[in-house]
Design a protein around this motif. Structure first.
Motif, short mmCIF file in Angstrom:
data_model
loop_
_atom_site.label_atom_id
_atom_site.label_comp_id
_atom_site.label_asym_id
_atom_site.label_seq_id
_atom_site.Cartn_x
_atom_site.Cartn_y
_atom_site.Cartn_z
N VAL A 34 0.88 -1.17 0.00
CA VAL A 34 0.00 0.00 0.00
C VAL A 34 0.91 1.22 0.00
O VAL A 34 1.78 1.35 0.87
CB VAL A 34 -0.94 0.03 1.23
CG1 VAL A 34 -1.77 1.30 1.23
CG2 VAL A 34 -1.83 -1.20 1.26
N ASP A 107 -5.90 15.68 -4.57
CA ASP A 107 -6.22 14.30 -4.21
C ASP A 107 -4.98 13.57 -3.72
O ASP A 107 -3.85 13.90 -4.10
CB ASP A 107 -6.78 13.53 -5.43
CG ASP A 107 -8.22 13.88 -5.76
OD1 ASP A 107 -8.90 14.49 -4.90
OD2 ASP A 107 -8.66 13.53 -6.86
N ARG A 110 -4.30 6.46 -3.05
CA ARG A 110 -3.87 5.31 -2.26
C ARG A 110 -3.72 4.16 -3.25
O ARG A 110 -4.69 3.78 -3.92
CB ARG A 110 -4.91 4.97 -1.19
CG ARG A 110 -4.53 3.77 -0.33
CD ARG A 110 -5.63 3.50 0.70
NE ARG A 110 -5.43 2.25 1.38
CZ ARG A 110 -4.80 2.10 2.55
NH1 ARG A 110 -4.33 3.16 3.16
NH2 ARG A 110 -4.67 0.90 3.09
N GLU A 112 -3.03 0.39 -3.99
CA GLU A 112 -3.08 -0.93 -3.37
C GLU A 112 -2.80 -1.98 -4.43
O GLU A 112 -3.53 -2.07 -5.42
CB GLU A 112 -4.44 -1.18 -2.72
CG GLU A 112 -4.76 -0.20 -1.61
CD GLU A 112 -6.10 -0.46 -0.94
OE1 GLU A 112 -6.84 -1.38 -1.35
OE2 GLU A 112 -6.41 0.28 0.02
N LYS A 128 -5.49 -1.46 -7.45
CA LYS A 128 -6.51 -0.41 -7.48
C LYS A 128 -5.95 0.85 -6.86
O LYS A 128 -5.08 0.81 -5.99
CB LYS A 128 -7.79 -0.86 -6.80
CG LYS A 128 -7.66 -1.20 -5.33
CD LYS A 128 -8.99 -1.73 -4.78
CE LYS A 128 -8.84 -2.19 -3.35
NZ LYS A 128 -10.09 -2.70 -2.80
N LEU A 130 -7.26 4.45 -5.01
CA LEU A 130 -8.41 5.02 -4.31
C LEU A 130 -8.13 6.47 -3.92
O LEU A 130 -6.98 6.84 -3.66
CB LEU A 130 -8.72 4.22 -3.04
CG LEU A 130 -9.04 2.75 -3.21
CD1 LEU A 130 -7.79 1.92 -2.99
CD2 LEU A 130 -10.11 2.33 -2.24
N ASP A 132 -10.03 9.05 -1.10
CA ASP A 132 -11.06 9.14 -0.06
C ASP A 132 -11.87 7.85 0.04
O ASP A 132 -13.11 7.87 0.08
CB ASP A 132 -11.99 10.33 -0.32
CG ASP A 132 -11.26 11.67 -0.23
OD1 ASP A 132 -10.28 11.77 0.55
OD2 ASP A 132 -11.65 12.61 -0.94
N ASN A 133 -11.16 6.72 0.01
CA ASN A 133 -11.77 5.38 0.13
C ASN A 133 -12.69 5.01 -1.02
O ASN A 133 -13.46 4.06 -0.91
CB ASN A 133 -12.50 5.22 1.47
CG ASN A 133 -11.55 5.24 2.63
OD1 ASN A 133 -10.46 4.65 2.56
ND2 ASN A 133 -11.93 5.91 3.69
N GLN A 134 -12.66 5.74 -2.11
CA GLN A 134 -13.43 5.40 -3.31
C GLN A 134 -12.48 4.97 -4.42
O GLN A 134 -11.48 5.66 -4.69
CB GLN A 134 -14.26 6.59 -3.79
CG GLN A 134 -15.37 6.97 -2.84
CD GLN A 134 -16.22 8.08 -3.42
OE1 GLN A 134 -15.77 8.90 -4.20
NE2 GLN A 134 -17.49 8.10 -3.03
N VAL A 135 -12.77 3.85 -5.07
CA VAL A 135 -11.93 3.37 -6.15
C VAL A 135 -12.02 4.34 -7.34
O VAL A 135 -13.12 4.65 -7.80
CB VAL A 135 -12.35 1.95 -6.59
CG1 VAL A 135 -11.54 1.49 -7.79
CG2 VAL A 135 -12.19 0.96 -5.43
N GLN A 138 -8.90 0.68 -11.40
CA GLN A 138 -8.51 -0.69 -11.04
C GLN A 138 -8.00 -1.38 -12.29
O GLN A 138 -8.41 -1.06 -13.41
CB GLN A 138 -9.66 -1.46 -10.42
CG GLN A 138 -10.87 -1.62 -11.31
CD GLN A 138 -12.07 -2.13 -10.53
OE1 GLN A 138 -12.50 -1.52 -9.54
NE2 GLN A 138 -12.61 -3.23 -10.99
#
Length: 156
Positions: A34, A107, A110, A112, A128, A130, A132-135, A138
C-alpha cells in the motif's frame, strides 16, 4: 514495512517527473503493498491535461500502480545490491482496466497492489487506486523482471 521517499528512490530508478510514489505505508512480503501518491497542481502533466480542467492522466495512475508493484518486488530483494543495479522491472501487460472518476489536484492516491502470481521473471498483480476510500481506477498488471546487460535491457 514503511518506506519514505529516500528509501523508495533507493529501490526505483525513476526520478522527476515520472517518479509517482511518495510513500509506502505497508508492505507484506509475498502478499501486498500500500503506497501513496500526493497529487499536486505543480505536476508537469497538468499544463497540458487540461489547463482549464486539470485531470491526472489515467495512464499515469496505472504507472503509479506499476511503480508500487516494482517497489514490492525490489523491496523483497532489497538486500541484494547487485540484483538492484543489474535488473529492470517492466510493465508488460494491463487487463481489465477501469477508471471510475477523475483524479484532480489535491487528491491523495492510495495505491493498493496485491500479488496474484509471483514468478522469477513474470509476476501478475491485482491493483486499485483510491481517493477518499473510493476506487478511482482498477487493473490487472503483468510485470517482467529482466537482467540488464551492458546497461541495456535484454529483449522481452
Amino acid at each position: 514495512m514503511n518506506l519514505n521517499i529516500k528509501e523508495i528512490m533507493e529501490l526505483l530508478p525513476h526520478r522527476y517527473p515520472i517518479l509517482l510514489v511518495d510513500r509506502v505505508l505497508e508492505m507484506i512480503p509475498g502478499k501486498s503493498i500500500v503506497a501513496i501518491k500526493n497529487v499536486s497542481i505543480n505536476e508537469p502533466f497538468f499544463e497540458g491535461h487540461f489547463p482549464h480542467l486539470p485531470i491526472m492522466p489515467g495512464v499515469l495512475i496505472i504507472e503509479a500502480l506499476a511503480q508500487a508493484a516494482a517497489i514490492f518486488s525490489f523491496g523483497n530483494k532489497s538486500h541484494d545490491i547487485e540484483f538492484k543495479n543489474n535488473t529492470a522491472y517492466y510493465l508488460v501487460g494491463i487487463e481489465n482496466t477501469r477508471f471510475r472518476r477523475p483524479v484532480v489536484p489535491g487528491d491523495q492516491l492510495r495505491l493498493e497492489v496485491f500479488a496474484d502470481r509471483l514468478g522469477t521473471s513474470i509476476s501478475k498483480y491485482k491493483a486499485k487506486a483510491l481517493v477518499d476510500n473510493q476506487v478511482v481506477a482498477q487493473t490487472d498488471l503483468m510485470c517482467a523482471m529482466r537482467a540488464l546487460e551492458n546497461n541495456n535491457a535484454t529483449k522481452y
